[in-house]
Motif scaffolding. Structure first.
Motif, short mmCIF file in Angstrom:
data_model
loop_
_atom_site.label_atom_id
_atom_site.label_comp_id
_atom_site.label_asym_id
_atom_site.label_seq_id
_atom_site.Cartn_x
_atom_site.Cartn_y
_atom_site.Cartn_z
N GLY A 1 0.82 -1.01 0.07
CA GLY A 1 -0.10 0.23 0.06
C GLY A 1 0.80 1.31 0.06
O GLY A 1 0.22 2.34 0.01
N THR A 2 2.06 1.25 0.23
CA THR A 2 2.85 2.32 0.21
C THR A 2 3.37 2.69 -1.29
O THR A 2 3.79 1.87 -2.03
CB THR A 2 4.26 1.96 1.02
N VAL A 3 2.96 3.78 -1.83
CA VAL A 3 3.46 4.29 -2.91
C VAL A 3 4.69 5.09 -2.99
O VAL A 3 4.74 6.29 -2.32
CB VAL A 3 2.37 5.20 -3.59
N LYS A 4 5.64 4.85 -3.89
CA LYS A 4 6.85 5.38 -3.78
C LYS A 4 7.21 6.11 -4.83
O LYS A 4 6.59 5.60 -5.97
CB LYS A 4 7.97 4.42 -3.51
N ASP B 1 4.58 5.47 -8.21
CA ASP B 1 4.54 6.74 -9.06
C ASP B 1 5.79 6.90 -9.70
O ASP B 1 7.01 7.02 -9.12
CB ASP B 1 4.52 7.65 -7.90
N VAL B 2 5.71 6.39 -11.20
CA VAL B 2 6.84 6.24 -11.91
C VAL B 2 7.13 7.30 -12.83
O VAL B 2 6.22 7.71 -13.59
CB VAL B 2 6.62 4.94 -12.63
N GLY B 3 8.23 7.80 -12.95
CA GLY B 3 8.75 8.84 -13.87
C GLY B 3 9.99 8.24 -14.63
O GLY B 3 10.73 7.40 -13.93
N ASP C 1 12.17 8.67 -4.08
CA ASP C 1 12.41 7.70 -3.01
C ASP C 1 13.57 6.69 -3.69
O ASP C 1 14.20 6.32 -2.88
CB ASP C 1 11.08 7.19 -2.71
N VAL C 2 13.18 6.22 -5.01
CA VAL C 2 13.94 5.41 -5.43
C VAL C 2 14.67 5.82 -6.92
O VAL C 2 13.75 6.19 -7.54
CB VAL C 2 13.42 3.98 -5.53
#
Lengths: 111, 100, 124
Positions: free
Chosen positions: C5-8, C40-42, C119-120
């Protein structure tokens, strides 16, 4: 590696039955792969298979199921853009079975 | 943030690109062929000095320097770390970016 | 991904040209797979990575797969954050018009600030 035979001609497949050469594909061959998958091809099946081929031609990948569902809904109407509809047509997974019949490689990230 | 660079600065732009994106408080660790950048007299020294002047901390991995006969020539301001120090850096920085 | 459930915030950093090494294609495949995890992808393109997005790639004669059309599929995967570094374009004689997808062009300092928000970061 395996082969699938249509009209006396053998075509190369990988160990899971996916066509090795995209260019080998034709409707007879698709019908033969479908038979091996125990799928009776109807107009609705062909619609999805043809959609997948168009998608692949445009983007050079086989879409993930979620992406396929959404794109089908957009193009063919919301009643067809559901997992349920696609799984009824292709019980072992639309991405896996429909892609195989469409002569596409296994979808990226497909497990 | 910990930035890790492993390519020679004479061959690739990884270090230059890394330094251009490192911000004050970040750490840069040089390993493998990137360790040459941290040696006295190397043309890459200027860029490293400028980064250090803007509060970027620069570390270099000693075993890679020793293997290349450059452990005695570490530039001023650069800190040598061993493998345990490498681990400490990774542990203390919540994020790591490798510049391949 | 370590806590359900954690969105990074993920940023895939692309710094390599497309056909000289396998990085660009491998990176793209990882990005497509990452879409399944609802994060959350960029994507960031800098240095030679900007060449991945060049319009008009034709790989017929080098017998490699032209994977550039796949960048246009990212939108369908809900990956809509594509960032390109301005200085990398300029130093290669490229402009935004030479790219095959809509992107957000950022200066070096803005790119550095963006990376600092993540975050990553995963580099290719």
């Amino acid at each position: 590696m395996g082969t699938i035979e249509v009209n006396g001609k053998a075509f190369e497949t990988d160990e899971e039955g996916y066509l090795v050469n995209l260019a080998d594909w034709n409707e007879d061959l698709a019908g033969e792969i479908a038979k091996a998958e125990k799928i009776d091809m109807t107009e609705n099946h062909w619609e999805v298979v043809n959609f997948l081929r168009e998608y692949y031609n445009e983007y050079q990948i086989a879409p993930a199921v979620r992406v396929l569902t959404k794109a089908i809904g957009k193009k063919l109407g919301p009643e067809k853009g559901s997992n349920q509809y696609l799984y009824e047509l292709f019980p072992y997974g639309p991405a896996k079975q429909a892609c195989k019949i469409a002569g596409l490689p296994k979808p990226t990230g497909c497990v | 943030m910990l930035h890790i660079v492993n390519k020679s600065p004479s061959e690739r732009t990884a270090l230059a690109s890394c330094l251009a994106h490192a911000r004050p408080g970040h750490c840069v660790l040089l390993i493998e062929d990137a360790v040459y950048a941290a040696t006295r007299g190397h043309a890459a020294g200027e860029g490293l000095a400028a980064a250090m002047a803007s509060q970027v901390k620069v570390y270099v991995l000693a075993p890679d320097l020793e293997a290349r006969a450059r452990a005695g020539a570490v530039a001023d301001g650069v800190s040598m770390v061993d493998y345990a120090g490498f681990v400490d850096l990774v542990a203390k920085n919540p994020r790591v970016q490798s510049w391949l | 991904m370590d806590q359900a459930g954690t969105v990074k915030k993920f940023l895939f950093v692309n710094r390599k040209a497309p056909y000289g090494s396998v990085y660009a294609l491998e990176g793209l495949e990882v990005v497509l797979i990452s879409a399944a995890f609802d994060q959350d992808v960029g994507l960031a393109f800098l240095d030679d990575g900007v060449y991945q997005l060049a319009k008009g790639q034709n790989t017929k004669a080098i017998e490699s797969k032209n994977f550039s059309p796949t960048y246009r599929a990212l939108e369908g995967y809900d990956i809509e954050k594509l960032y390109v570094e301005r200085e990398s374009l300029e130093s290669r004689g490229l402009t935004e018009d030479d790219l095959l997808v809509d992107v957000q062009v950022l200066g070096k300092a803005e790119m550095a600030a963006l990376m600092d928000e993540m975050d990553v970061m995963i580099s290719f």
